[in-house]
Design a protein around this motif. Structure first.
Motif, PDB file in Angstrom:
ATOM      1  N   UNK A  67       0.829  -1.214   0.000  1.00  0.00           N
ATOM      2  CA  UNK A  67       0.000   0.000   0.000  1.00  0.00           C
ATOM      3  C   UNK A  67       0.863   1.263   0.000  1.00  0.00           C
ATOM      4  N   UNK A  68       2.045   1.203   0.651  1.00  0.00           N
ATOM      5  CA  UNK A  68       2.931   2.367   0.639  1.00  0.00           C
ATOM      6  C   UNK A  68       3.473   2.600  -0.772  1.00  0.00           C
ATOM      7  N   UNK A  69       3.828   1.515  -1.453  1.00  0.00           N
ATOM      8  CA  UNK A  69       4.380   1.633  -2.799  1.00  0.00           C
ATOM      9  C   UNK A  69       3.307   2.084  -3.784  1.00  0.00           C
ATOM     10  N   UNK A  70       2.080   1.545  -3.628  1.00  0.00           N
ATOM     11  CA  UNK A  70       0.982   1.959  -4.507  1.00  0.00           C
ATOM     12  C   UNK A  70       0.657   3.436  -4.314  1.00  0.00           C
ATOM     13  N   UNK A  71       0.704   3.891  -3.057  1.00  0.00           N
ATOM     14  CA  UNK A  71       0.474   5.322  -2.794  1.00  0.00           C
ATOM     15  C   UNK A  71       1.542   6.158  -3.476  1.00  0.00           C
ATOM     16  N   UNK A  72       2.787   5.650  -3.495  1.00  0.00           N
ATOM     17  CA  UNK A  72       3.862   6.371  -4.161  1.00  0.00           C
ATOM     18  C   UNK A  72       3.661   6.471  -5.658  1.00  0.00           C
ATOM     19  N   UNK A  73       3.123   5.410  -6.274  1.00  0.00           N
ATOM     20  CA  UNK A  73       2.837   5.441  -7.709  1.00  0.00           C
ATOM     21  C   UNK A  73       1.802   6.530  -8.004  1.00  0.00           C
ATOM     22  N   UNK A  74       0.741   6.564  -7.201  1.00  0.00           N
ATOM     23  CA  UNK A  74      -0.293   7.581  -7.398  1.00  0.00           C
ATOM     24  C   UNK A  74       0.268   8.981  -7.172  1.00  0.00           C
ATOM     25  N   UNK A  75       1.072   9.127  -6.128  1.00  0.00           N
ATOM     26  CA  UNK A  75       1.665  10.429  -5.817  1.00  0.00           C
ATOM     27  C   UNK A  75       2.598  10.879  -6.946  1.00  0.00           C
ATOM     28  N   UNK A  76       3.403   9.937  -7.464  1.00  0.00           N
ATOM     29  CA  UNK A  76       4.323  10.273  -8.546  1.00  0.00           C
ATOM     30  C   UNK A  76       3.599  10.680  -9.818  1.00  0.00           C
ATOM     31  N   UNK A  77       2.503   9.982 -10.131  1.00  0.00           N
ATOM     32  CA  UNK A  77       1.733  10.317 -11.333  1.00  0.00           C
ATOM     33  C   UNK A  77       1.137  11.722 -11.226  1.00  0.00           C
ATOM     34  N   UNK A  78       0.582  12.041 -10.053  1.00  0.00           N
ATOM     35  CA  UNK A  78      -0.025  13.366  -9.869  1.00  0.00           C
ATOM     36  C   UNK A  78       1.054  14.443  -9.819  1.00  0.00           C
ATOM     37  N   UNK A  79       2.169  14.148  -9.145  1.00  0.00           N
ATOM     38  CA  UNK A  79       3.266  15.110  -9.054  1.00  0.00           C
ATOM     39  C   UNK A  79       3.818  15.439 -10.436  1.00  0.00           C
ATOM     40  N   UNK A  80       4.072  14.404 -11.248  1.00  0.00           N
ATOM     41  CA  UNK A  80       4.581  14.672 -12.582  1.00  0.00           C
ATOM     42  C   UNK A  80       3.498  15.302 -13.462  1.00  0.00           C
ATOM     43  N   UNK A  81       2.236  14.956 -13.206  1.00  0.00           N
ATOM     44  CA  UNK A  81       1.141  15.609 -13.927  1.00  0.00           C
ATOM     45  C   UNK A  81       1.167  17.114 -13.731  1.00  0.00           C
TER      46      UNK A  81
END
Length: 297
Positions: free
Chosen positions: A219-233
């Motif tokens: 769940x920590x890694x999945x949250x990071x994927x979502x955070x990275x996608x929004x951050x780069x967005x």
């Protein structure tokens, strides 16, 4: 709606969404450190896929490795400061502090790089410091830390944490901006420098977490994927907005910064029910005025 304004709206939304996701991390029991590490790895991958930096420009004798290594430390540190700021001081103050950080490189331009001083820029800096002072003042009534049943999730804390972490955000993001400008001065291409900075940030964060023997969980890694996608967005749509509105850089600059402060205020007040005093409200108004005065009209 024109493409340029659509990109601006998307960039503002992504920026505030990053703060909201960091705010919700504690409620979702996410290890923010792991999420930040994956966030930078995802941002590096998306940078490679979407911005397509030229590999020949990445590793050259002119590559400013000292600047890149400093960025590798500062980027995750700034994210951690942002996570603690939204937790203790709220989305409103944290987003405003992040946007006001643009005045640190302006000061550096005067003090370190010999840029001419103008009355307009000095006025903008004065307004920014006044805004920061008002924003970091403790509201008259601070919410208690939420218990398990507190649906509002208000996590605004009294005391030092209320101003310390937004101040850390202001400093960290301001220094990051200076370092990216230093990379540009060294001749490093933007896309390549961004890729290397994100990759180094992720690698250094991974080394830190391994040293700390972090308990990895999906769940920590999945949250990071979502955070990275929004951050780069946020990054890519801001770039696209400038490309779509090449003759209106001031519009993009002012709309982005004022939009983040305005939307962040709405999200913080309406979604997270963050308490704000009249002095805090004055700080937000001064921040908007400083950004308008700073815009290169």
């Amino acid at each position: 709606m024109t493409p340029g304004l659509s990109y601006l709206l998307a960039s503002v939304t992504c920026s505030v969404a990053v703060a909201a996701m960091l705010k919700l991390a504690r409620r979702w029991q996410v290890d923010v450190r792991q999420a930040i590490m994956v966030n930078h790895a995802v941002a590096a991958l998306l940078c490679w896929l979407l911005l397509r930096p030229d590999p020949a420009t990445l590793l050259t004798p002119q590559t400013p490795w000292a600047v890149l290594l400093t960025l590798g430390l500062l980027l995750p540190s700034g994210f951690m400061a942002m996570a603690l700021a939204v937790r203790h001081a709220g989305v409103v103050r944290s987003d405003a502090a992040q946007r006001l950080s643009l005045f640190i490189p302006l000061l550096a331009a005067f003090l370190l790089f010999g840029e001419p001083v103008s009355a307009r820029k000095l006025g903008a800096i004065a307004l920014a410091f006044a805004a920061l002072f008002c924003l970091l003042r403790r509201p008259a009534r601070t919410g208690e830390a939420p218990g398990p049943g507190n649906h509002a999730g208000t996590d605004v804390a009294p005391g030092r944490a209320l101003w310390m972490w937004p101040l850390a955000v202001w400093v960290a993001y301001g220094l990051v901006d200076i370092l990216f400008k230093q990379m540009a001065r060294a001749g490093t291409a933007f896309a390549g420098g961004l890729l290397l900075a994100f990759a180094l940030s992720s690698a250094l964060m991974l080394a830190y977490l391994s040293w700390r023997r972090a308990a990895w969980a999906p769940r920590h890694l999945a949250a990071g994927v979502a955070l990275g996608a929004v951050n780069f967005g946020n990054i890519i749509t801001y770039i696209r907005a400038h490309q779509a509105l090449p003759d209106h850089p001031a519009l993009v600059f002012a709309s982005m910064n004022m939009g983040v402060i305005t939307l962040g205020t709405l999200v913080g007040a309406l979604v997270f029910r963050e308490p704000l005093s009249r002095l805090n409200g004055l700080g937000l108004a001064l921040a908007l005025a400083a950004i308008l005065l700073m815009a290169p009209w």
